[in-house]
Design a protein around this motif. Structure first.
Motif, short mmCIF file in Angstrom:
data_model
loop_
_atom_site.label_atom_id
_atom_site.label_comp_id
_atom_site.label_asym_id
_atom_site.label_seq_id
_atom_site.Cartn_x
_atom_site.Cartn_y
_atom_site.Cartn_z
N GLY A 139 20.40 -16.54 -25.80
CA GLY A 139 21.24 -16.82 -24.88
C GLY A 139 21.82 -18.44 -24.91
O GLY A 139 21.08 -19.11 -25.38
N SER A 140 22.64 -18.48 -24.20
CA SER A 140 23.03 -20.08 -23.73
C SER A 140 22.10 -20.69 -22.77
O SER A 140 21.74 -19.83 -21.78
N VAL A 141 21.99 -21.89 -22.77
CA VAL A 141 21.15 -22.60 -21.96
C VAL A 141 21.50 -22.45 -20.32
O VAL A 141 20.62 -22.21 -19.57
N GLY A 142 23.00 -22.27 -20.23
CA GLY A 142 23.50 -22.23 -19.05
C GLY A 142 22.98 -20.97 -18.26
O GLY A 142 23.14 -20.75 -17.04
N SER A 143 22.82 -20.08 -19.15
CA SER A 143 22.37 -18.79 -18.31
C SER A 143 20.92 -18.63 -17.82
O SER A 143 20.70 -17.54 -17.27
N PHE A 144 20.34 -19.75 -17.97
CA PHE A 144 19.01 -19.70 -17.51
C PHE A 144 18.77 -20.91 -16.52
O PHE A 144 18.49 -22.10 -16.86
N PRO A 145 19.12 -20.60 -15.25
CA PRO A 145 19.37 -22.01 -14.01
C PRO A 145 17.80 -22.62 -14.29
O PRO A 145 16.66 -22.08 -14.31
#
Lengths: 503, 227
Positions: free
Chosen positions: B91-97
């Motif tokens: 996944g993208s880093v942004g999808s893991f707050p």
């Protein structure tokens, strides 16, 4: 009509001259057995064989439809259950037949043990029987995998984890077990091969050998105190006993076997009809983690023991105990091949059977409700009992909310609702002082995680004040030194009237 | 004994002749001189020798045959570690707050044609408050059951035997002998990848030696360790 009968007889003779089978079978069926062995206690072996026949038959029928691939196994079971006429009943019979077979095999083993039938010259019959027990358990485990559902998927993970703890060979053995680096299509295929080809092949051949040995050596006579087994003269004595008290196995003893086998088959059918097929549970999707995997009934006791073993003992116990148990069973007839057969002269044997039965029973029972497992949804589904909130201060009520929010309930019950992993907290303040509770919550220990990181000071204070209000009809526990110094803490000791604190 | 008597009785009823009433064995059935010579003990010992030779030959062929059979059977265990692993994007880093731990899933890089949904694997991704990432296997280090994350109490709990882990994967309580298994991860631009492909078991720990957490990456792959 007469002509038909004559033709039938002619056909029978034609086959018999060429095969000689009827003569052989009749000879075997009529083999002489001591009349004392024509007993209701001697019916379990033949019942196990009848159940094996049932399993082979229902198994072949299920294999007509079952698809042994990880992508289709689960849907094909649903199809058998719901779309094929009587498919559910066939699956139910196969599943219940398996449970019955394990039970009957275990009863058979216990009976043979208590009657001393494993002694000379029947040691090899016992040893073959031990392998038959292991193969039966192997069928149950591989069968459970073929029911390719969530329990099967994570059960394979458990099997792999146990295998992976073997020193040195662990890794390659996990890959051999799974057929690859993960649980997947190759895993199911090899368990299908085990369940359908390899183990049944071994099982049927060994049943043949077992039966051959029974016929060759004769059925064990009814044990009598004082009828000592000695290698020197047992066979002569047995022959004499059979000569003086012998009856043909069929029909004198076999009718009891037949009645019992019929009753067992009826019981399997009744269970299948009234209780239905076993599973499958959810789809074997590894990303659905909201699941609490559990093995089938025959393996629940192992699951329970694994919960109670201390971590440092686990690998040793897992790797050493099974070989010791199996080795013990295999060596038993070699160590105790002579002597008394009667149970009244073998107190250690009776004690062992009792101990093992009670142990297996207790662990199986524990496995059915798994008190060691957190109740994952207790924190959001089980409210704090209203009477624990009555007459409480706002801080204590806030503490009750912290108690729920922080999932304490998953491991600690209130009014018997919630997890049983930790102690019930209905009267916690009667057993622990405020300081002890704070220490336990923040630092954990004794199987409890530390909550220091998950609780703010305010939350800790609220939680503690709530817990301190839970002391049943007893006075809250307090430090011995508190009695002599003036009360200045945040929580004054409750008067010894036994009434809940009224503020 | 009773069997052969029975046979004879049946044979008699069937109309075939009885032994005792038969004529002497015809001369054609008494064996030719050549056959008698071949049955001499000296000839017999030659055949016994040939039999042993044939058995030996069979054993030799059996050994040759065993090589491919064992090779096929042990194939899964013979694979090199690197064959079973690959970098997989989860996944993208942004999808893991930041400050949260979330479940991610990926398709196992070594999946086969019949894996179906079992090719999907889940993992827990922790984006810590300090910005660092940790990716844990869902499998409990005890017996591989799927652990669940409880954000409120900051614990991973296992449903099978009650193993508990803190938010950084370290062991909190219960039967697990160690912390959660950790995947090696790397961030390329916005994409978070892990080095995966094998069901984590305690054997991995044995390989890691004294290291507390598992390295599921090839040795010497230094640039990936920058998280």
């Amino acid at each position: 009509m007469i002509d038909l009968k004559k033709r039938g007889l002619q056909l029978f003779r034609w086959v018999e001259i060429r095969s000689g089978m009827a003569g052989t079978v009749t000879g075997m069926a009529e083999h002489p057995t001591p009349v004392s062995a024509a007993s209701w206690w001697y019916v379990f072996g033949s019942a196990a064989m009848m159940l094996l026949a049932l399993q082979v038959m229902t198994g072949i029928l299920l294999a007509l439809v079952y698809s042994p691939s990880a992508s289709n196994a689960w849907p094909s079971l649903q199809f058998i259950n719901h779309n094929l006429p009587l498919g559910w009943f066939l699956r139910a019979m196969h599943g219940w037949g398996s449970d019955f077979m394990i039970a009957i095999v275990l009863i058979h083993l216990t009976q043979v043990f208590l009657f001393g039938a494993y002694k000379f010259p029947r040691e090899l019959t016992w040893i073959v029987g031990v392998f038959l027990l292991l193969l039966t358990l192997g069928m149950a485990f591989t069968g459970q995998v073929l029911r390719f559902d969530q329990d099967a998927y994570w059960g394979l993970g458990i099997g792999a984890s146990i295998t992976g703890s073997i020193p040195v060979m662990g890794g390659p053995m996990v890959h051999l077990l799974l057929g690859g680096p993960i649980v997947g299509g190759a895993t199911l295929s090899r368990f299908f091969t085990l369940h359908v080809f390899i183990i049944p092949g071994l099982l049927l051949s060994l049943v043949g050998l077992h039966l051959f040995l029974v016929l060759r050596l004769g059925i064990n006579e009814w044990p009598m105190p004082g009828r000592i087994v000695r290698k020197a003269d047992y066979q002569r004595n047995y022959a004499a006993l059979t000569k003086s008290t012998g009856v043909p196995f069929a029909p004198d003893a076999a009718w009891k076997d037949a009645v019992f086998a019929a009753a067992i088959l009826l019981a399997v059918m009744a269970c299948a009809f009234f209780l239905g097929p076993i599973g499958p549970s959810g789809t074997p999707d590894p990303t659905i983690i909201q699941t609490a995997p559990k093995p089938d009934l025959p393996f629940l006791w192992i699951f329970a023991i694994l919960a109670y073993l201390p971590p440092e003992m686990e690998t040793i116990v897992l790797l050493a105990v099974p070989p010791l148990l199996i080795g013990g069973l295999l060596l038993l007839p070699l160590i105790a091949s002579e002597g008394e057969k009667h149970w009244s002269r073998r107190p250690v044997a009776v004690l062992m059977v009792t101990l093992i039965a009670v142990t297996l029973g207790i662990f199986t029972r524990l496995g059915t409700y798994a008190p060691w497992s957190p109740v994952m949804d207790a924190w959001s589904s089980a409210p704090v009992p209203a009477r624990y909130l009555e007459h409480r201060t706002p801080l204590e009520r806030r503490g009750a909310m912290v108690f729920q929010e922080k999932q304490c309930r998953n491991c600690h019950s209130l009014e018997k609702v919630g997890g049983q992993r930790g102690p019930a907290l209905d009267r916690v303040a009667a057993d622990m002082t405020e300081d002890q509770i704070i220490r336990q919550v923040l630092q954990g220990g004794g199987n409890m995680p530390a909550y220091g990181n998950a609780l703010s000071p305010a939350e800790t204070q609220a939680l503690t004040s709530f817990l301190m209000s839970l002391h049943g009809n007893q006075r809250p526990a307090m430090d011995a030194s508190e009695g002599i110094k003036p009360q200045n803490g945040s929580h004054p000791a409750t008067p010894a009237t036994g009434a809940p604190p009224v503020q | 004994m009773s069997q052969s008597t029975e046979d004879r009785k049946l044979a008699g009823r069937d109309g075939a002749g009885r032994e005792d009433q038969l004529a002497p064995v015809p001369v054609e059935w008494r064996g030719s001189e050549q056959e008698k010579l071949a049955a001499r003990p000296s000839e017999s010992s030659r055949r016994a020798f040939l039999f042993k030779l044939a058995v030996g030959l069979n054993g030799l062929v059996g050994l040759v045959l065993a090589a491919p059979i064992l090779g096929f059977l042990l194939g899964p265990a013979m694979k090199k570690r690197a064959d079973n692993h690959a970098w997989v994007e989860i996944g993208s880093v942004g999808s893991f707050p930041q400050g949260e731990t979330r479940l991610a899933e990926y398709i196992n890089p070594t999946n086969g044609p019949s894996d179906g949904e079992t090719a999907k694997i889940a993992c827990w991704v922790r984006h810590a408050s300090d910005g660092s990432f940790q990716v844990f296997a869902v499998n409990c280090a005890h017996l591989g059951c799927p652990v669940r994350w409880f954000a409120q109490s900051k614990l991973f709990l296992c449903p099978c035997h009650g193993g508990a882990y803190y938010e950084d994967g370290s062991r909190a309580s219960g039967p697990p002998p160690r912390g959660l298994f950790v995947y090696q991860h790397r961030i390329a631009g916005e994409r978070l990848s892990i080095y995966a492909g094998e069901l984590p078991t305690l054997y991995n720990e044995a390989c890691a030696g004294s290291k507390p957490l598992v390295r599921l990456a090839p040795v010497g792959d230094e640039e990936v360790r920058r998280a």
